[in-house]
Design a protein around this motif. Sequence first.
Motif: not given
Lengths: 243, 268
Positions: A76-83, A64, A60-62, A146
């Motif tokens: 530039d991929a568009r990400l969604s994250f369901m936590f 690093k 997710a890039g959270l 998401a």
Amino acid sequence: MKNGQQAIRVTVARKAFPPVADRPEQLVLSGVDLAVEEGSFVVLTGPSGCGKSTLLNIVAGLDKDYSGKLEFGHRDARLSFMFQTPRLLPWRTVEQNIRYVLDDDDADADAKVAAILERVGLSASANAYPERLSLGMQRRAALARAFVVEPDILLMDEPFVSLDDPSADSLRALLIELWNRRPTTVLFVTHDRIEAVMLATRLVRLGGTPAGIVQDSEVKLSPTERLDREKVLAARLRLFENA
Amino acid sequence: MALDHHTIATGRVGRGIIGSVLSGRLVWTLVSFLSLLALWALVAGLLQSRLFPGPIDVSAKFMTEAASGELGHHVGVTLLRVAAAFFVAMFIGSAIGIALGRAKGADQFFDTWLIFFLNLPALVTIILCYVWFGLTEMAAVLAVTINKIPNVAVTVREGARSLSRDLTEMAEIYRFGTWKTLRHVTLPQLAPFIAAAARGGLALVWKIVLVVELLGRPDGVGRQLYDGFQLFDVSMILAYAIAFILVVQFIELAVLQPIEARVNRWRR
């Protein structure tokens, strides 16, 4: 949608949590190399605390703070994250929570938000504040959020835990429906083996300390077979025989 | 179903305000206010002193001052100074508070500075501002602002230290950007702290503005109180004090409370 192309390639040579107080440095992941094909539904599984969520946060890039490399098929991929928890803004309505993830200049925002609310069954609760809703409904809102951004990659971290079975089942069915309607690359973390088999087109199991990939298998079940409990249980036995 | 929820909730708030006003709150306020007035009239009647005028003398003075336009002018001028100092201090103080709450190094470095300014007496700031910048409007407002900023910064810093990491990550994933994150994620979490700073701050700013006016301005409520003191005109002092209380109460009821109610709508 082109299959066969890589959507995510993540290599983690080493990921450790720094020492805290009297606890020494903790090595979590080592030698992980995972390539995810575009359009596949990859379930990451393994014992709790083995580093599944850590790997997901890296993708997710959270997170690093690791040595390794992360690449996406799309620039530039568009990400969604369901936590694991819904993480909705409690001071904004359900509708606002979904609208704010869209670009401000998105001319179709109204239509998109209305359509996704309708699809997840929250049209009547559009103006409610999240904390007035049940956890199941909050999760539906998080799922809507998401999907509304039409992500290239959808990351999910045990999104259906602490729900009763019927709620979890209906959310899973909703996820499958949304995914069939708009297929996207999914990386889904769970320790629930039945859920893993129901959803996955590919199953990746982490294990050991520090964790690495100990199993990587395709799950060949048809959509109808996935809803058949017998078939799912049989597949689970087969897939997890040496677990 | 949730729509019903919403309607019911709104209905309850509506009934709550009207209900409480009708069923006693207003009545009690009135009874309490009138008995204070009666006590004042009684003591003034017993003393029969020019230095302790009763409510009738004071309201007569209030009326003449209001009719001549003096009262409106001075209260208005004071109000403008309060507003200017208040908004500038809230803005700068909040920005400093957020920055210190987010960056640990900066917090450690500037902590001593903050403690210094927190403990600097208001009178010192006022005198220094007048000495350095002359008896000007800018110096007056600046003195009040400098007094207020550290209080706001300290309160808002507490809030910024406890910002939810979960929501920050969510905003990052969904590409909220700086402005959207500030508006929808950060500020709502800081709202209770900013409200506390605003409340405490307004009370402080009111009082300091009067001192600033007394020491170096040709107009404003503070100046009028000073003139009243020079002339031993207690009616004038009380008339301006009452005008001041009325304005503060009006702002509390008509501005601050509705804003707070709106900001807290989402709470269960």
